[in-house]
Structure formats: structure tokens, C-alpha cells
Write a protein that holds these residues in place. Structure first.
Motif, PDB file in Angstrom:
ATOM      1  N   PHE A 193       3.546  -0.033   3.094  1.00 13.47           N
ATOM      2  CA  PHE A 193       4.784  -0.367   2.402  1.00 13.47           C
ATOM      3  C   PHE A 193       5.722  -1.140   3.315  1.00 13.47           C
ATOM      4  N   PHE A 194       6.404  -2.125   2.735  1.00 13.46           N
ATOM      5  CA  PHE A 194       7.382  -2.884   3.492  1.00 13.46           C
ATOM      6  C   PHE A 194       8.467  -3.406   2.564  1.00 13.46           C
ATOM      7  N   CYS A 195       9.613  -3.744   3.136  1.00 16.61           N
ATOM      8  CA  CYS A 195      10.742  -4.257   2.362  1.00 16.61           C
ATOM      9  C   CYS A 195      10.459  -5.689   1.938  1.00 16.61           C
ATOM     10  N   SER A 196      10.615  -5.969   0.662  1.00 13.90           N
ATOM     11  CA  SER A 196      10.351  -7.318   0.160  1.00 13.90           C
ATOM     12  C   SER A 196      11.459  -8.292   0.546  1.00 13.90           C
ATOM     13  N   ARG A 197      12.576  -7.803   1.036  1.00 15.65           N
ATOM     14  CA  ARG A 197      13.678  -8.692   1.452  1.00 15.65           C
ATOM     15  C   ARG A 197      13.569  -9.097   2.919  1.00 15.65           C
ATOM     16  N   CYS A 198      13.456  -8.111   3.823  1.00 15.94           N
ATOM     17  CA  CYS A 198      13.430  -8.445   5.253  1.00 15.94           C
ATOM     18  C   CYS A 198      12.020  -8.408   5.843  1.00 15.94           C
ATOM     19  N   GLY A 199      11.052  -7.857   5.116  1.00 15.90           N
ATOM     20  CA  GLY A 199       9.662  -7.852   5.553  1.00 15.90           C
ATOM     21  C   GLY A 199       9.277  -6.731   6.494  1.00 15.90           C
ATOM     22  N   ILE A 200      10.183  -5.817   6.789  1.00 17.54           N
ATOM     23  CA  ILE A 200       9.882  -4.754   7.744  1.00 17.54           C
ATOM     24  C   ILE A 200       8.966  -3.699   7.136  1.00 17.54           C
ATOM     25  N   TYR A 201       7.902  -3.396   7.871  1.00 16.27           N
ATOM     26  CA  TYR A 201       6.965  -2.327   7.510  1.00 16.27           C
ATOM     27  C   TYR A 201       7.659  -0.991   7.764  1.00 16.27           C
ATOM     28  N   THR A 202       7.721  -0.133   6.750  1.00 12.53           N
ATOM     29  CA  THR A 202       8.372   1.169   6.886  1.00 12.53           C
ATOM     30  C   THR A 202       7.378   2.306   7.067  1.00 12.53           C
ATOM     31  N   HIS A 203       6.269   2.300   6.290  1.00  7.79           N
ATOM     32  CA  HIS A 203       5.308   3.401   6.346  1.00  7.79           C
ATOM     33  C   HIS A 203       4.034   3.024   5.605  1.00  7.79           C
ATOM     34  N   HIS A 204       3.012   3.855   5.772  1.00 12.72           N
ATOM     35  CA  HIS A 204       1.792   3.665   4.981  1.00 12.72           C
ATOM     36  C   HIS A 204       1.085   4.994   4.759  1.00 12.72           C
ATOM     37  N   GLN A 205       0.354   5.048   3.657  1.00 15.47           N
ATOM     38  CA  GLN A 205      -0.501   6.200   3.388  1.00 15.47           C
ATOM     39  C   GLN A 205      -1.793   5.956   4.143  1.00 15.47           C
ATOM     40  N   ARG A 206      -2.209   6.929   4.926  1.00 19.86           N
ATOM     41  CA  ARG A 206      -3.351   6.734   5.814  1.00 19.86           C
ATOM     42  C   ARG A 206      -4.682   6.708   5.074  1.00 19.86           C
ATOM     43  N   ARG A 207      -5.603   5.958   5.609  1.00 21.38           N
ATOM     44  CA  ARG A 207      -6.954   5.870   5.054  1.00 21.38           C
ATOM     45  C   ARG A 207      -7.788   7.084   5.440  1.00 21.38           C
ATOM     46  N   SER A 208      -7.700   7.504   6.691  1.00 13.58           N
ATOM     47  CA  SER A 208      -8.551   8.601   7.162  1.00 13.58           C
ATOM     48  C   SER A 208      -8.110   9.956   6.623  1.00 13.58           C
ATOM     49  N   ASP A 209      -6.849  10.075   6.224  1.00 11.77           N
ATOM     50  CA  ASP A 209      -6.337  11.322   5.641  1.00 11.77           C
ATOM     51  C   ASP A 209      -5.220  10.948   4.679  1.00 11.77           C
ATOM     52  N   SER A 210      -5.553  10.827   3.406  1.00 10.72           N
ATOM     53  CA  SER A 210      -4.574  10.362   2.412  1.00 10.72           C
ATOM     54  C   SER A 210      -3.468  11.369   2.146  1.00 10.72           C
ATOM     55  N   THR A 211      -3.521  12.551   2.779  1.00 11.09           N
ATOM     56  CA  THR A 211      -2.416  13.509   2.652  1.00 11.09           C
ATOM     57  C   THR A 211      -1.349  13.255   3.705  1.00 11.09           C
ATOM     58  N   LEU A 212      -1.586  12.263   4.571  1.00 12.50           N
ATOM     59  CA  LEU A 212      -0.619  11.925   5.616  1.00 12.50           C
ATOM     60  C   LEU A 212      -0.092  10.511   5.440  1.00 12.50           C
ATOM     61  N   TYR A 213       1.163  10.333   5.817  1.00 14.00           N
ATOM     62  CA  TYR A 213       1.775   9.017   5.892  1.00 14.00           C
ATOM     63  C   TYR A 213       2.109   8.729   7.340  1.00 14.00           C
ATOM     64  N   ALA A 214       1.923   7.508   7.753  1.00 12.32           N
ATOM     65  CA  ALA A 214       2.332   7.053   9.077  1.00 12.32           C
ATOM     66  C   ALA A 214       3.649   6.304   8.893  1.00 12.32           C
ATOM     67  N   VAL A 215       4.650   6.651   9.687  1.00 11.36           N
ATOM     68  CA  VAL A 215       5.994   6.091   9.560  1.00 11.36           C
ATOM     69  C   VAL A 215       6.308   5.267  10.797  1.00 11.36           C
ATOM     70  N   ASN A 216       6.823   4.072  10.601  1.00 12.03           N
ATOM     71  CA  ASN A 216       7.213   3.184  11.684  1.00 12.03           C
ATOM     72  C   ASN A 216       8.397   3.805  12.424  1.00 12.03           C
ATOM     73  N   VAL A 217       8.198   4.243  13.678  1.00 15.55           N
ATOM     74  CA  VAL A 217       9.270   4.915  14.408  1.00 15.55           C
ATOM     75  C   VAL A 217      10.456   4.002  14.658  1.00 15.55           C
ATOM     76  N   ALA A 218      10.245   2.685  14.678  1.00 11.43           N
ATOM     77  CA  ALA A 218      11.342   1.747  14.894  1.00 11.43           C
ATOM     78  C   ALA A 218      12.318   1.733  13.723  1.00 11.43           C
ATOM     79  N   CYS A 219      11.905   2.258  12.573  1.00 14.62           N
ATOM     80  CA  CYS A 219      12.791   2.340  11.405  1.00 14.62           C
ATOM     81  C   CYS A 219      13.647   3.601  11.414  1.00 14.62           C
TER      82      CYS A 219
END
Length: 141
Positions: free
Chosen positions: A75-101
């Protein structure tokens, strides 16, 4: 969100997307990945369980990207393009969150970040996830 977890506020660069996240293991889960997408994106991420991310503002401006198997949704912002997080492939019960956000957090706060071997993804090889190395940050004196 569980009160026993590490709660943080986050946002994209332009502020259109704002969210709260409960990190399931605090910053002990930080990592990078060597897969083609993560390698180009370059983000340091921390893990949150499904339901651990609450979008407070801007859900309508979030967009997503899937590639390869289409399992992971980034997932990312359609305005500024920053990646915020994603649902993981290896474990779909986890999300990885961009710590810079996350408010008050920088990827440069971590002197050593484990780098996981996403090129040889566990879902492709059937093997346990291999650590490819460590990314180190040494501030100048």
C-alpha cells in the motif's frame, strides 16, 4: 488493537494518509528484504498483526500494488507515493509497516537491520527464510 502491543501513529509524506499501528513485537521485528520490489523500495519495516493497523484518514487515497504471485499487497499514498505498509506473502496474518512513516522514528535509528533473503522466498523454495545479511548504519562523528 491490543493494548499489550507497541502503539504508534504514522502517516505518509503529504499527510493525506494517517494511521495507527500496534507493532506485535515492537521494533524487535525490523528487517529489510532482498526481493526485487523491496530492494528497489529500500524500506525498513516492523511487523503488525492483521487488525493491528487502523487507517484514521485517507483510506480513499491509498492504492496498492501486487506482483509475482499477487499474494503480498503493498500500500502507498496515491498523492505523494510513499509506501506505508504491506500484507506479507510468507504470513498473510502479518503486515509490514514502513518505520519511516511512524512519528518520531527513522530507519537510521537502528544501527543494524537484518536483511532477509526475499529472492529465494520461503514460499518458493519450501525452506525456512534465510537471513541474507545485515544492513549497518554508522553515524559520522
Amino acid at each position: 488493537m491490543d493494548a499489550e502491543t507497541d502503539l504508534h501513529a504514522g502517516r505518509c509524506h503529504c499527510g493525506a494518509v494517517r494511521f495507527d499501528v500496534a507493532l506485535s513485537d515492537g521494533f524487535r521485528s525490523i528487517r529489510r528484504c532482498t526481493c526485487s520490489y523491496c530492494r528497489m523500495r529500500g524500506a525498513v519495516v516492523a511487523m503488525a498483526e492483521a487488525g493491528g493497523i487502523r487507517i484514521r484518514q485517507g483510506a480513499e487515497v491509498l492504492t496498492s500494488y501486487r506482483f509475482h504471485t499477487g499474494t503480498a499487497e503493498h500500500f502507498f499514498c496515491s498523492r505523494c507515493g510513499i509506501y506505508t505498509h504491506h500484507q506479507r506473502r510468507s504470513d498473510s496474518t502479518l503486515y509490514a509497516v514502513n518505520v519511516a512513516c511512524l512519528e518520531g522514528i527513522s530507519p537510521f535509528d537502528f544501527p543494524a537491520v537484518p536483511v532477509m533473503d526475499g529472492v529465494n522466498h520461503t514460499n518458493d523454495t519450501g525452506q525456512l527464510t534465510r537471513r541474507a545479511g545485515t544492513l549497518r548504519y554508522e553515524p559520522a562523528d
